[in-house]
Design a protein around this motif. Sequence first.
Motif, PDB file in Angstrom:
ATOM      1  N   ASN A  97       0.834  -1.210   0.000  1.00  0.00           N
ATOM      2  CA  ASN A  97       0.000   0.000   0.000  1.00  0.00           C
ATOM      3  C   ASN A  97       0.865   1.254   0.000  1.00  0.00           C
ATOM      4  O   ASN A  97       0.552   2.226  -0.694  1.00  0.00           O
ATOM      5  CB  ASN A  97      -0.962  -0.005   1.191  1.00  0.00           C
ATOM      6  CG  ASN A  97      -2.102  -0.971   0.996  1.00  0.00           C
ATOM      7  OD1 ASN A  97      -2.477  -1.288  -0.138  1.00  0.00           O
ATOM      8  ND2 ASN A  97      -2.666  -1.455   2.084  1.00  0.00           N
ATOM      9  N   LEU A  98       1.946   1.216   0.749  1.00  0.00           N
ATOM     10  CA  LEU A  98       2.880   2.356   0.731  1.00  0.00           C
ATOM     11  C   LEU A  98       3.518   2.501  -0.651  1.00  0.00           C
ATOM     12  O   LEU A  98       3.642   3.614  -1.179  1.00  0.00           O
ATOM     13  CB  LEU A  98       3.964   2.173   1.797  1.00  0.00           C
ATOM     14  CG  LEU A  98       3.510   2.216   3.252  1.00  0.00           C
ATOM     15  CD1 LEU A  98       4.652   1.824   4.180  1.00  0.00           C
ATOM     16  CD2 LEU A  98       2.971   3.590   3.608  1.00  0.00           C
ATOM     17  N   ALA A  99       3.914   1.381  -1.232  1.00  0.00           N
ATOM     18  CA  ALA A  99       4.534   1.411  -2.555  1.00  0.00           C
ATOM     19  C   ALA A  99       3.550   1.919  -3.604  1.00  0.00           C
ATOM     20  O   ALA A  99       3.913   2.732  -4.457  1.00  0.00           O
ATOM     21  CB  ALA A  99       5.031   0.030  -2.949  1.00  0.00           C
TER      22      ALA A  99
ATOM     23  N   ALA B 204       1.751   5.774  -7.471  1.00  0.00           N
ATOM     24  CA  ALA B 204       0.675   6.608  -8.021  1.00  0.00           C
ATOM     25  C   ALA B 204       1.167   8.038  -8.208  1.00  0.00           C
ATOM     26  O   ALA B 204       0.892   8.666  -9.232  1.00  0.00           O
ATOM     27  CB  ALA B 204      -0.550   6.562  -7.115  1.00  0.00           C
ATOM     28  N   SER B 205       1.921   8.541  -7.242  1.00  0.00           N
ATOM     29  CA  SER B 205       2.445   9.901  -7.381  1.00  0.00           C
ATOM     30  C   SER B 205       3.493   9.971  -8.487  1.00  0.00           C
ATOM     31  O   SER B 205       3.570  10.967  -9.208  1.00  0.00           O
ATOM     32  CB  SER B 205       3.032  10.398  -6.057  1.00  0.00           C
ATOM     33  OG  SER B 205       4.177   9.660  -5.703  1.00  0.00           O
ATOM     34  N   MET B 206       4.271   8.894  -8.660  1.00  0.00           N
ATOM     35  CA  MET B 206       5.264   8.858  -9.729  1.00  0.00           C
ATOM     36  C   MET B 206       4.581   8.802 -11.097  1.00  0.00           C
ATOM     37  O   MET B 206       5.031   9.434 -12.049  1.00  0.00           O
ATOM     38  CB  MET B 206       6.199   7.652  -9.573  1.00  0.00           C
ATOM     39  CG  MET B 206       7.123   7.747  -8.377  1.00  0.00           C
ATOM     40  SD  MET B 206       8.114   6.259  -8.148  1.00  0.00           S
ATOM     41  CE  MET B 206       9.233   6.383  -9.527  1.00  0.00           C
ATOM     42  N   ALA B 207       3.496   8.065 -11.179  1.00  0.00           N
ATOM     43  CA  ALA B 207       2.784   7.944 -12.446  1.00  0.00           C
ATOM     44  C   ALA B 207       2.172   9.273 -12.839  1.00  0.00           C
ATOM     45  O   ALA B 207       2.197   9.665 -14.008  1.00  0.00           O
ATOM     46  CB  ALA B 207       1.698   6.872 -12.351  1.00  0.00           C
TER      47      ALA B 207
ATOM     48  N   ALA C 165       3.853   2.624 -15.013  1.00  0.00           N
ATOM     49  CA  ALA C 165       3.647   2.665 -13.568  1.00  0.00           C
ATOM     50  C   ALA C 165       2.194   2.380 -13.239  1.00  0.00           C
ATOM     51  O   ALA C 165       1.880   1.642 -12.300  1.00  0.00           O
ATOM     52  CB  ALA C 165       4.068   4.011 -13.001  1.00  0.00           C
ATOM     53  N   GLY C 166       1.289   2.941 -14.008  1.00  0.00           N
ATOM     54  CA  GLY C 166      -0.133   2.689 -13.797  1.00  0.00           C
ATOM     55  C   GLY C 166      -0.491   1.233 -14.019  1.00  0.00           C
ATOM     56  O   GLY C 166      -1.273   0.653 -13.264  1.00  0.00           O
ATOM     57  N   HIS C 167       0.105   0.639 -15.051  1.00  0.00           N
ATOM     58  CA  HIS C 167      -0.144  -0.770 -15.345  1.00  0.00           C
ATOM     59  C   HIS C 167       0.399  -1.651 -14.214  1.00  0.00           C
ATOM     60  O   HIS C 167      -0.265  -2.608 -13.790  1.00  0.00           O
ATOM     61  CB  HIS C 167       0.489  -1.149 -16.685  1.00  0.00           C
ATOM     62  CG  HIS C 167       0.223  -2.546 -17.107  1.00  0.00           C
ATOM     63  ND1 HIS C 167      -1.025  -3.012 -17.425  1.00  0.00           N
ATOM     64  CD2 HIS C 167       1.064  -3.612 -17.231  1.00  0.00           C
ATOM     65  CE1 HIS C 167      -0.953  -4.285 -17.742  1.00  0.00           C
ATOM     66  NE2 HIS C 167       0.306  -4.670 -17.633  1.00  0.00           N
TER      67      HIS C 167
END
Length: 168
Positions: free
Chosen positions: A57-59, A64-67, A75-77
């Motif tokens: 969950n942390l990852a 999500a912020s990186m994507a 990243a989304g995939h």
Amino acid sequence: CASCGARVMVALKAVAAQASGQIQKHVAAARAELQAIMEQQAAVTQSLWEQVEEELNLAKALWASMAEASGGAAAGHAYVLLSEATAARDGAQVAEAMAHASQAGLPEPTPTFNELLARLRQEEDLEVLWRCFMRALAAEDAIDLQFWCQEALSQGLHVPADLVAAVS
């Protein structure tokens, strides 16, 4: 009687009945001990899944912020794959999703995550072994019981003495 063998037959029948009763007592005791082992194993696996989910969950929040920042579809995939694998509670799928995330350039949740995931997968394998053992015991399948007994012993696991006695 030496000529008709009546006493021998009666004695063999009594011995067989006594042996059957002893086996049933060993099977009942083994069933109770295996049930306790299964409950402990399930608790260990559950605890490890909770730890894995917490780290993931942390990852996923980081990813999500990186994507969003990079607009990266990879990243989304990876996020979607990991969510599906976690929902399925499949350690092998989580490992595959993590490999995909790594290829997409996403960082591991923590430096020790791979060790945690490896331990989870090992504990899941042990849980499967004990479930197979329980099925063989429920079916009173001597061949399967011998196989799972040997498998457990080869992995250095404790096999209930009553089960070993019942299989012998």
